[in-house]
Scaffold this active site. Structure first.
Site, PDB file in Angstrom:
ATOM      1  N   ASN A  59      -2.354  -4.974   7.666  1.00  0.00           N
ATOM      2  CA  ASN A  59      -1.799  -4.227   6.544  1.00  0.00           C
ATOM      3  C   ASN A  59      -0.333  -3.873   6.736  1.00  0.00           C
ATOM      4  OD1 ASN A  59      -4.356  -3.822   4.990  1.00  0.00           O
ATOM      5  ND2 ASN A  59      -4.944  -2.821   6.901  1.00  0.00           N
ATOM      6  N   TYR A  76      -9.491 -16.818   1.077  1.00  0.00           N
ATOM      7  CA  TYR A  76      -8.090 -16.559   1.458  1.00  0.00           C
ATOM      8  C   TYR A  76      -7.880 -16.789   2.951  1.00  0.00           C
ATOM      9  CZ  TYR A  76      -4.149 -13.728   3.053  1.00  0.00           C
ATOM     10  OH  TYR A  76      -3.023 -13.284   3.696  1.00  0.00           O
TER      11      TYR A  76
END
Length: 330
Positions: free
Chosen positions: A169, A140
């Site tokens: 995040n 990724y």
């Protein structure tokens, strides 16, 4: 002039659409709804389609006067990327190539890219700086870095200016309560903890409590999703002002441990939230926090919602109102 938001029906994309709506921008969204939700798009014109479909992109660019693109559309599950790297290269890298080629064809020369701090891999410094080495440890992150490099060469060859935003995040939900976080499967800590608070999970698993951190659990950077959305909009403004291409980290300024997230969630929800300690996961660094000083200085980005309690409370409000996510409304 319109802003095209790819992946605008996804979590961060939909909050960025909301931020653009609030300032009166003309908005065009393209999303294949693989992970996004039609209900999350609260403004603009939605085209359901894939970036790899040339006919879809031709329609979008011909029917709208687009001057800038914000690019979110990508697969983003680290574990899945290690099992299915081809899927990630085809969707993320090839999809971006298709987009950049059409942007060049239709003379659209500005793109803001939603990247990831996973491009850095194992950090050599904490907090992480934009000049630190980029050695991704998963497929990724590698595809996101490849997308950044592709944009650099399209800038060199065709003058397409880009801003790449790297962060860890996202958490929280829009203050209106209309949009929030709904992934299938869910892999992010805050919604998983809140699912446990709602009784949708028997417990929350903590992977390792023997790290060299104050409470032994991993420390991560959490940013309110609306603050991330604001950064993407500010990056569009910077490119519209004639700025050169650049890479910026986005961080809250401090990290929070897994146990801190759980404890604050218990306080916010007034629920027990059972916790089980499990073995470490391979490849989990102890601390991942990004320095955002450059973004603050050059973009004028100033996170307004940087208290973890406020971030979790906004998410809890949305999850209580939407315990089944958007699917409950389909």
């Amino acid at each position: 002039m319109a802003v095209l938001v790819t992946g605008g029906a996804g979590y961060i994309g939909s909050h960025t659409v909301a931020a653009l709506v609030e300032r009166g921008e003309e908005i065009v969204v393209i999303d294949n709804l693989q992970q996004g939700h039609r209900e999350a798009v609260i403004g603009g014109k939605l085209y359901v389609g894939d970036l790899r479909d040339a006919d879809v992109l031709d329609t979008v660019f011909k029917e709208n006067n687009i001057d800038a693109v914000i690019h979110f559309a990508a697969n983003s599950l680290v574990g899945e990327s290690m099992k299915l790297p081809g899927k990630y290269y085809h969707n993320n890298v090839y999809g971006t190539l298709c987009l950049l080629e059409k942007m060049n064809e239709y003379n659209v020369k500005k793109i803001v890219f939603s990247s990831t701090a996973a491009t850095y891999g194992e950090p050599e410094n904490v907090p992480i700086d934009e000049l630190d080495r980029t050695v991704p440890t998963n497929a990724y992150g590698e595809t996101k870095l490849a997308m950044e490099k592709m944009m650099k060469w399209f800038d060199t060859a065709h003058g397409i200016k880009f801003v790449s935003l790297r962060y860890f995040n996202a958490a929280g939900a829009h203050e209106s309560g209309r949009i929030g976080e709904d992934h299938a499967p869910e892999t992010h800590l805050v919604p998983i903890v809140l699912q446990a608070a709602l009784g949708q999970r028997p417990h929350i698993s903590v992977f390792g409590d023997d790290y060299g951190t104050p409470d032994g659990t991993c420390i991560r950077d959490y940013i309110h999703v609306s603050d991330l959305a604001d950064a993407h909009v500010l990056a569009v403004d910077r490119l519209r002002g004639g700025a050169d291409s650049a890479v910026y980290n986005l961080g809250n300024g401090q990290g929070f441990s897994v146990k801190e997230v759980i404890e604050i969630a218990r306080k916010v929800t007034s629920r027990e939230i059972p916790m089980i300690i499990e073995p470490r996961r391979a490849g989990d660094p102890a601390v991942l926090v990004a320095s955002s000083s450059r973004a603050r200085n050059e973009l004028g980005w100033n996170p307004k919602r940087n208290q973890l309690e406020d971030i979790i409370r906004s998410a809890w409000t949305w999850h209580q109102a939407n315990p089944g996510g958007y699917s409950a409304k389909d």
